[in-house]
Design a protein around this motif. Structure first.
Motif, PDB file in Angstrom:
ATOM      1  N   ALA A   1       0.932  -1.207   0.071  1.00 50.29           N
ATOM      2  CA  ALA A   1       0.114   0.252  -0.108  1.00 50.29           C
ATOM      3  C   ALA A   1       0.822   1.368   0.055  1.00 50.29           C
TER       4      ALA A   1
ATOM      5  N   GLY B   1       2.721   1.321  -3.434  1.00 54.99           N
ATOM      6  CA  GLY B   1       1.827   1.753  -4.501  1.00 54.99           C
ATOM      7  C   GLY B   1       1.135   2.950  -4.513  1.00 54.99           C
ATOM      8  N   SER B   2       0.840   3.697  -3.258  1.00 58.06           N
ATOM      9  CA  SER B   2       0.360   5.139  -3.163  1.00 58.06           C
ATOM     10  C   SER B   2       1.489   5.870  -3.396  1.00 58.06           C
TER      11      SER B   2
ATOM     12  N   GLY C   1       1.892  -4.369  -5.263  1.00 61.62           N
ATOM     13  CA  GLY C   1       1.021  -2.930  -5.237  1.00 61.62           C
ATOM     14  C   GLY C   1       1.263  -1.831  -5.904  1.00 61.62           C
TER      15      GLY C   1
ATOM     16  N   VAL D   1      -1.894   0.188  -8.129  1.00 60.56           N
ATOM     17  CA  VAL D   1      -2.304   1.385  -7.782  1.00 60.56           C
ATOM     18  C   VAL D   1      -2.048   2.208  -8.774  1.00 60.56           C
TER      19      VAL D   1
ATOM     20  N   LEU E   1      -8.087   8.200  -4.579  1.00 63.08           N
ATOM     21  CA  LEU E   1      -7.772   6.496  -4.751  1.00 63.08           C
ATOM     22  C   LEU E   1      -6.330   6.579  -3.715  1.00 63.08           C
ATOM     23  N   VAL E   2      -5.314   7.293  -4.161  1.00 61.36           N
ATOM     24  CA  VAL E   2      -3.970   7.129  -3.577  1.00 61.36           C
ATOM     25  C   VAL E   2      -4.171   7.374  -2.228  1.00 61.36           C
TER      26      VAL E   2
ATOM     27  N   VAL F   1      -5.611   4.436  -0.444  1.00 60.24           N
ATOM     28  CA  VAL F   1      -4.715   3.445  -0.440  1.00 60.24           C
ATOM     29  C   VAL F   1      -3.699   3.704   0.571  1.00 60.24           C
TER      30      VAL F   1
ATOM     31  N   PHE G   1      -5.678   2.923   4.013  1.00 65.19           N
ATOM     32  CA  PHE G   1      -5.875   1.136   4.178  1.00 65.19           C
ATOM     33  C   PHE G   1      -4.358   0.686   4.870  1.00 65.19           C
TER      34      PHE G   1
END
Length: 475
Positions: A295, A298-299, A426, A430, A448-449, A452, A455
């Motif tokens: 996460a 990816g973010s 990830g 993302v 979205l970012v 994530v 999360f």
């Protein structure tokens, strides 16, 4: 069962440090591949007429090749030996770099990126294994590991600067320059990388036989299923904003990803030669670390992708200005790489992970969502980059330490492979989702970012809860 000795002759001291130059130099190449593509992405899209959802494959393709084939790469190394696999990966990496630089359409460029990701999956973990096998235990090995880690941590920042400078001339130079470097490392590696044999039977080489032909021991089918599932899922994610959830191609891609994932799981749980024993997924700290690191990575890359498109396409910044703008997010990790292990030991991985996981979404929330062209670096961009840089300094090494400490002795290599796979997957998923949402405006991508990142924060907070019972060790 007869096993092949894995004893590796130890080179003399000068050759040892020459070998370290080869391994660390290649680690630098692997680390800068993502940042090189990010900064060059707007130029690639303009030249090849690719919208953001298509251009993002240049980033996610590398991550998918790396993450999807990392476990398979470990199997190849175990069965064929470190030296031949490492050298072959360097040569293929150079060829794929040239192919990508000369590509006239997106398909060839993305294919070259997937191949380079696979090469990184072969060399990145193998380099550390070579260091552990040839450097004497103690101060020499510690120094070698520190140099190797420093080059890896500094590679992302180096890629930002190199890509920013080279893309000012042409994005093709940014993709071509690794080729001669990889060939130079290959030539030096021919002389310096010591010979070794296949690994004996063990958890990292299930089914390997000395000189034998055990059917399915490579488990290529599982590797292809995992990689295919990732690529299908990335494709499905990129089609949703334009085609909708109910479009045949969207549903077909999601269905294909699900089928391939199910086949992978079945083969891994019922076959005789699994790439990874999935009982590791019962280890909550390992799973939490893998998902949390995925996460965060990816973010972070999703943010940089959105910011790259925003700063270059809407604010009119040059590639070099964009690369320099991102340095506060990447340079702190490189500057603290030698001390990250001590920091984690001092404060404990769980607390550092929670602090880092809180800093990242706060940084994402501060980035301007309206996509306006009049951007002030000091107030609009720098605070986000500093907070994200702090998140990586605090959490990234702690994630890995927590993941590998959660498994029994002798299974750390398996756990590390599973963890690194999650980190790369990830990044692939993302960045794909952020790019797919970007045409409707940066706000949805940044939402979205941030989601994530939150999360990841929830996972980190779960790790702070006191454990009610000791975890029973796996047999």
């Amino acid at each position: 069962m007869t096993s092949v000795s894995t004893a590796t002759p130890t080179p003399r001291a000068p050759a040892l440090w020459g070998l370290l130059f080869v391994l660390a130099g290649n680690m630098l190449l692997d680390a800068l591949e993502v940042s090189v593509a990010l900064v060059a992405l707007p130029s690639i899209g303009d030249d090849l007429h690719l919208a953001p959802p298509q251009a993002q494959w240049v980033v996610s393709g590398f991550a998918a090749g790396f993450g999807g084939l990392l476990l398979f790469g470990g199997r190849l190394v175990a069965l064929l030996g470190r030296r031949p696999v490492y050298l072959a990966a360097l040569a293929v990496f150079a060829a794929a770099s040239l192919a990508g630089a000369l590509a006239d359409d997106g398909y060839v460029l993305v294919a070259s990126r997937v191949v380079k990701g696979f090469c990184a999956a072969l060399t990145a973990p193998t380099g550390m294994a070579i260091i552990a096998s040839v450097f004497p235990e103690g101060r020499a090995r510690s120094r070698a590991v520190a140099v190797y880690s420093l080059f890896g941590a500094g590679g992302f920042s180096a890629g930002l600067l190199l890509s920013g400078a080279l893309t000012e001339v042409s994005w093709r130079w940014a993709f071509a320059f690794p080729a001669p470097v990889a060939l130079l490392l290959f030539a030096a590696g021919l002389r310096l990388i010591p010979r070794d044999g296949p690994a004996p039977d063990g958890p990292d080489a299930v089914g390997a036989k000395a000189g034998g032909k055990a059917p399915g021991r490579y488990n290529t089918a599982s590797a292809l299923c995992l990689t295919g599932a990732v690529l299908a899922l990335v494709y499905a994610v990129t089609t949703v904003p334009g085609a909708g959830w109910g479009a045949p191609r969207t549903l077909g891609a999601f269905a294909l990803a699900a089928v391939l994932a199910a086949v992978f799981v079945r083969r891994e749980t019922t076959g005789g030669h699994p790439l990874v024993r999935l009982d590791l997924l019962a280890r909550e700290p390992l799973v939490r670390s893998a998902l949390g690191a995925g996460a965060l990575n990816g973010s972070y890359l999703g943010l940089l992708l959105v910011s790259t498109l925003h700063l270059q396409q809407r604010a009119g910044w040059s590639p070099l200005e964009t690369g320099l703008a991102f340095l506060p997010a990447s340079a702190p990790l490189a500057l603290t790489a030698l001390y990250s292990g001590r920091i984690a030991a001092r404060f404990g991985p769980a607390r550092l992970i929670a602090a880092g996981a809180a800093a990242a979404p706060l940084g994402y929330a501060l980035y301007p969502r309206d996509g306006r062209p009049d951007v002030s670096y000091a107030t609009d961009v720098l605070p986000t980059m500093l907070l994200v840089g702090a998140a990586f300094v605090l959490a990234f090494t702690a994630f890995h330490l927590q993941a590998t400490a959660a498994v029994p002795d002798g299974r750390q290599a398996e756990a590390s492979g599973l963890y690194q796979t999650a980190v790369q997957l990830g990044a692939a998923l993302v960045t794909a989702a952020a790019a797919a949402l970007y045409p409707s405006g940066p706000a949805r991508s940044l939402l979205l970012v941030t989601a994530v990142g939150l999360f990841g924060l929830l996972l980190a907070l779960r790790g702070l809860r006191p454990r009610r019972a000791a975890h029973r060790a796996a047999p």
